[in-house]
Design a protein around this motif. Structure first.
Motif, PDB file in Angstrom:
ATOM      1  N   ALA A 158       7.683  29.841  -3.049  1.00  0.00           N
ATOM      2  CA  ALA A 158       8.103  31.241  -3.023  1.00  0.00           C
ATOM      3  C   ALA A 158       9.143  31.444  -1.934  1.00  0.00           C
ATOM      4  CB  ALA A 158       6.898  32.141  -2.784  1.00  0.00           C
TER       5      ALA A 158
ATOM      6  N   GLN B  28       7.102  33.483 -12.696  1.00  0.00           N
ATOM      7  CA  GLN B  28       5.660  33.552 -12.477  1.00  0.00           C
ATOM      8  C   GLN B  28       4.928  33.963 -13.757  1.00  0.00           C
ATOM      9  OE1 GLN B  28       4.473  32.376  -9.466  1.00  0.00           O
ATOM     10  NE2 GLN B  28       6.669  31.946  -9.418  1.00  0.00           N
TER      11      GLN B  28
ATOM     12  N   TRP C 155      12.342  33.714  -8.643  1.00  0.00           N
ATOM     13  CA  TRP C 155      10.954  33.226  -8.502  1.00  0.00           C
ATOM     14  C   TRP C 155       9.983  34.112  -9.290  1.00  0.00           C
ATOM     15  CZ3 TRP C 155       6.418  35.224  -6.189  1.00  0.00           C
ATOM     16  CH2 TRP C 155       5.394  34.295  -6.013  1.00  0.00           C
TER      17      TRP C 155
END
Lengths: 106, 422
Positions: free
Chosen positions: A35, A105, A101
């Motif tokens: 992350a 997810q 990012w």
């Protein structure tokens, strides 16, 4: 690899670095990539996809959508209660990394 | 497996065994490193789950079977919310693979890297995370000890104390006086006393409108002050009186028998008295030697590792987190950053410099919310506000804006508690 060579290397320093290496072997890297700075804080408010959620979920959303929203929050183009104040804390580069990012997810 | 590999493994194991006394307790290379987390609140439970997701063996030490969350507990005081809405179990955390030790942690030996538990057992760790929250300082305000807290509740740790203060408010006659002592900085939840005053005023206005509310404060300013005071003018005129430090608000002594708070300038007696006393990092932080003379824990802002003891990380209210307030949001954000840093350190990598966010909502009335937000990054060894970001809700905003923030406040609570406990 000779037993002698290994044994001669067993100073305290090398033992310590070996211990770190061996620990490292036992720690898998994070599944969904590392992350970028700031990214993990988002889920404090932006939860997983849930019907009727008052705060928009972000995981899996297109990266460019998140970047555009953050830019609009920053400039005041898009009305906000709190995201205007938060968006100003991130540069374009940081925002792009976070958005990318988040989009990956589950 | 080849002969050579086997021999190497044996030698490696022997090497680690020999080094154990000075370096690590580890003896088997294939066991994942072990992390112990103490405290099952917003910081600790978040961190434990995040460490587990990263493939580490995690034990979470928490003495209570049920955690009672502080955010929104002021709404319980005001009769707007049942205490059950604040209560959470660690079942889902355990189901996710975190070992739960439902015991009190009583000691930490940083040399042998071992946590002692109340029943005499112990847990070894490679890295330890302490997220113990706050302890009430019963030595700081003359007259305010545990017995006094049964008469003049602090209600600053949610649970029985919350219910006690609620019962007292319910029993108070219309026309009674509620008096609160607010502490000096730093303390858990900086806007909390003022949200509490607001929601209790809401309760009194609705049910006991002739009552008064007095805040005796050890500070001259407080979080979201302009917003609170403007809203008090609108909603609770002539009901709330705030006495600042410089106008004699600092409580220096209490008398539980007569429910009296003493300042340098006078004595104030209330029908219901709420003393929010000074606090410090939870006891295990003091025992582990990670708290400094202030009672709080200095940390590295990148890893949250203690400045005083290696391999021990401190997160949440107990830590000295620079500009970050002692809030559940902060603890949750810190738990995730700390877990990432620990995983990096155990892989032998340098942790990346983090950026953190905090958002704290307060309710002034059930449909009137205000917030403060901040973005933080390490600067000169301290977590510092990123310039140009953060701040409070606008002072002039329409009721629809306040109503929206009240909705977001509840949404935040639901999202965060489901991330931590769901």
């Amino acid at each position: 690899m000779g037993r002698r060579r290994l044994a001669s290397a067993l100073t305290l320093g090398s033992m310590m670095s070996m211990a770190v290496t061996m620990m490292a072997e036992a720690v898998p890297a994070a599944a969904q990539g590392v992350a970028p700075p700031g990214a993990t804080a988002c889920s404090g408010c932006h939860g997983p996809v849930a019907p009727g959620a008052a705060i928009a979920p972000l995981h899996g959303r297109p990266s460019e959508e998140i970047v555009a929203a953050m830019q609009d929050f920053r400039t005041g183009q898009r009305p906000a209660t709190v995201m205007d104040r938060i968006a100003k804390g991130f540069t374009d580069e940081e925002t792009r990394a976070i958005a990318s990012w988040l989009s990956q997810q589950p | 497996m080849s002969q050579a590999l086997t021999r190497r493994t044996i030698l490696k194991t022997a090497a680690i065994g020999a080094a154990a006394a000075t370096f690590s307790r580890r003896t088997a290379a294939q066991t994942p490193p072990k992390v112990v987390v103490v405290g099952g609140g917003f910081g600790g439970a978040t961190c434990a789950r995040e460490l587990k997701r990263r493939g580490l063996a995690v034990t979470l030490v928490e003495a209570s079977a049920i955690y009672t969350a502080c955010p929104f507990s002021n709404a319980v005081l005001a009769g707007l919310r049942p205490i059950e809405a604040q209560q959470f179990k660690l079942d889902a955390v355990e189901k996710g693979g975190v070992d739960i030790a439902q015991k009190m942690a009583t000691g930490v030996d940083p040399q042998t890297r071992r946590v002692a538990l109340e029943d005499g057992s112990s847990l070894d760790y490679d890295r330890l995370v302490l997220s113990p929250g706050v302890d009430i300082r019963f030595d700081a305000l003359p007259g305010y000890d545990e017995a006094a807290a049964a008469i003049m509740p602090h209600a600053w740790k949610a649970g029985e104390q919350t219910l006690l203060l609620r019962r007292q408010l319910e029993a108070m006659d219309d026309g009674g006086t509620f008096v609160m002592a607010a502490p000096g900085n730093p303390f858990r939840c900086p806007p909390g006393p003022y949200e509490r005053a607001s929601l209790i005023a809401h309760y009194l206005k609705t049910h006991k409108p002739r009552s008064k509310l007095l805040i005796l404060d050890a500070k001259d300013s407080f979080s979201k002050q302009r917003l609170f005071q403007a809203a008090w003018q609108d909603f609770y005129p002539d009901m709330i009186e705030w006495v600042s430090l410089s106008t004699g608000g600092k409580v220096i002594e209490v008398d539980a028998k007569t429910k009296t708070l003493v300042t340098d300038f006078g004595r104030h007696t209330g029908d219901v008295v709420n003393v929010i006393p000074p606090q410090r990092a939870g006891r295990i932080a003091q025992v582990a030697g990670v708290a400094d003379r202030s009672g709080w824990c200095p940390i590295d802002p990148v890893t949250f590792e203690s400045r005083l003891q290696p391999n021990i990380h401190v997160i949440g209210d107990a830590s000295i987190a620079g500009g970050m307030p002692k809030s559940a949001f902060s603890a949750n954000a810190q738990g995730k950053v700390c877990a990432a840093a620990i995983a990096s350190l155990l892989r032998g990598e340098g942790p990346t410099e983090p950026k953190l966010i905090n958002t704290c909502y307060s309710l002034v009335a059930p449909d009137y919310g205000i917030s403060v937000a901040g973005v933080y990054s390490p600067r000169n060894g301290v977590l510092t506000d990123v310039e140009g970001a953060g701040g409070t809700s606008p002072v002039n905003a329409p009721p629809s804006f306040r109503a929206q923030e009240a909705v977001y406040a509840e949404a935040w609570f639901q999202t965060t508690t489901s991330e931590v406990y769901g």
